[in-house]
Design an enzyme around this catalytic site. Sequence first.
Site, PDB file in Angstrom:
ATOM      1  N   GLU A  91       0.841  -1.215   0.000  1.00 57.29           N
ATOM      2  CA  GLU A  91       0.000   0.000   0.000  1.00 57.29           C
ATOM      3  C   GLU A  91       0.871   1.258   0.000  1.00 57.29           C
ATOM      4  O   GLU A  91       1.652   1.466   0.934  1.00 57.29           O
ATOM      5  CB  GLU A  91      -0.904  -0.015   1.237  1.00 57.29           C
ATOM      6  N   LYS A 271      -6.716  -0.894  11.835  1.00 54.22           N
ATOM      7  CA  LYS A 271      -6.122  -1.254  10.535  1.00 54.22           C
ATOM      8  C   LYS A 271      -4.911  -0.365  10.286  1.00 54.22           C
ATOM      9  O   LYS A 271      -3.875  -0.821   9.786  1.00 54.22           O
ATOM     10  CB  LYS A 271      -7.170  -1.099   9.429  1.00 54.22           C
ATOM     11  N   ASP A 287       4.832 -14.743  11.227  1.00 53.39           N
ATOM     12  CA  ASP A 287       3.460 -15.115  10.891  1.00 53.39           C
ATOM     13  C   ASP A 287       2.545 -13.954  11.297  1.00 53.39           C
ATOM     14  O   ASP A 287       2.123 -13.849  12.449  1.00 53.39           O
ATOM     15  CB  ASP A 287       3.116 -16.399  11.667  1.00 53.39           C
ATOM     16  N   HIS A 384      -2.178  10.610   0.047  1.00 56.99           N
ATOM     17  CA  HIS A 384      -2.448   9.284  -0.479  1.00 56.99           C
ATOM     18  C   HIS A 384      -2.493   9.324  -2.005  1.00 56.99           C
ATOM     19  O   HIS A 384      -1.915   8.494  -2.677  1.00 56.99           O
ATOM     20  CB  HIS A 384      -3.820   8.876   0.055  1.00 56.99           C
TER      21      HIS A 384
HETATM   22  C1  MEV Z   1      -5.351   3.342   5.634  1.00 56.43           C
HETATM   23  O1  MEV Z   1      -4.610   2.242   5.199  1.00 56.43           O
HETATM   24  C2  MEV Z   1      -5.279   3.461   7.138  1.00 56.43           C
HETATM   25  C3  MEV Z   1      -6.174   4.546   7.760  1.00 56.43           C
HETATM   26  O2  MEV Z   1      -7.512   4.379   7.317  1.00 56.43           O
HETATM   27  C4  MEV Z   1      -6.073   4.373   9.266  1.00 56.43           C
HETATM   28  C5  MEV Z   1      -7.056   5.206  10.048  1.00 56.43           C
HETATM   29  O3  MEV Z   1      -8.142   5.552   9.538  1.00 56.43           O
HETATM   30  O4  MEV Z   1      -6.745   5.488  11.224  1.00 56.43           O
HETATM   31  C6  MEV Z   1      -5.738   5.905   7.341  1.00 56.43           C
END
Ligand code: MEV
Length: 431
Positions: A91, A271, A287, A384
């Site tokens: 990513e 995430k 792992d 991004h």
């Molecule tokens: C994107 O890979 C991760 C985010 O969505 C994490 C978050 O929202 O805190 C930017």
Amino acid sequence: MKVWDSPISLKEVTHLGQEPFYKKSYQDRLTEISERHHLTAQETAQLMALANERDGQLVENYLTTYGLPEGIATGIRVNGVTHDVPMVVEEPSVIAAASNGGKMTALGGGMTATVLNRQLTGQIVFQKVTHPADLAAKLTQLAPEILKTANAAHPSVLTHGAGATDIRVRPMAPDWVSLDLQVDVGEAMGANTMNTMLEAVAAWLTPQVNAPILMSILSNYATECLTTATVKIPVAAVATKTLSGATVAAQIAAASQFAKVDSYRAATHNKGIMNGVDAVLIAMGNDWRAAESGIHAYAARNGQYEGLSTWRVENEMLSGELTLPLAVGFVGGAINMLPLSRLNQQIAGVETARELMMLAVSVGLAQNLSALRALVSDGIQQGHMRLQYKSLAVTAGATTDEVPTLVAKLTAVSHADLATAQELLQELRQE
Ligand code: MEV
């Protein structure tokens, strides 16, 4: 007797009558897949060019090696040492965000990390137990012999000063009992050690207890293998071009509170943390699925899935804290098979499993800070998209020299997709 009415014949699934796929030579496997899926000679050659013998020993039915980009998050300061951290991730923006988080946390002297404990947990699950309390009492009484049996099954761990250390018995309604074994697995991730010990203990216990054993397996909910990273930075460190540090810091704290009460947000919040943690674990041959499942279970330990980090503002200082279960390994398993994992340990400057635990949780915290700061200020799309445009330019076929100009052109259009990138690239080549 027909026992199962399948819509697809067994012959179709297994190519019955043929030599099993796993027994075929590499060349025969490649030919079979190429023919079955109508691959061109060029596509087949592409699969073969990426294949290597070592990886063929790692997985079954080996076809090729799927590479992922590795980059370095710079300036990750943990316990007074600044690390270059190898991260493997597909990513765009993850590594840039980790470095950016590292830079902000360094303004407060960096992160402080500690390992709270490092024990692996395994389970022997008894079912249909008629008197759970009696079984629990018996298992507790047998504790010294259970530990002895476990250690005898894997004596090599003892030579490293490790071994089975404790048991815990958990009866659960209506008629289950889990015997949890705690094992110090030394520097390894320890899944094989643990499972060997559990199966030996289960075999030894079977004739002595009046309850069937459902299964024996390690638990990825590594609650006895926790590590914490904390940081305290002046609010000015998170200021943006348009917003004061105090405003952004207060919003970061609010974002962390919201992730504690809303599981929809918590999943995304976490995430973002895992963007960093997984990328480090993959680089270190670990792992990461085990870490993922344990960490998400930990996020739900209070009965609701919550954000894992906590950010607070006090006296113009923004403090963050993140605790994760991280049963990582430093030796053994895939680490021995993947030469880059050894090299990555060296680049990262980590020499033990505990140091890796502390580095991974720190990267998670830095990653989270960077994401939250962007989210509560300019949003993440700006940064991004710049990186997405780069991927788009490469996918469209731009050479390294062409990429910056094509990215600039993509930034200027209102809708940038692959077709636009290809059109702009043609234009660029005609200029
Ligand atoms: C994107 O890979 C991760 C985010 O969505 C994490 C978050 O929202 O805190 C930017």
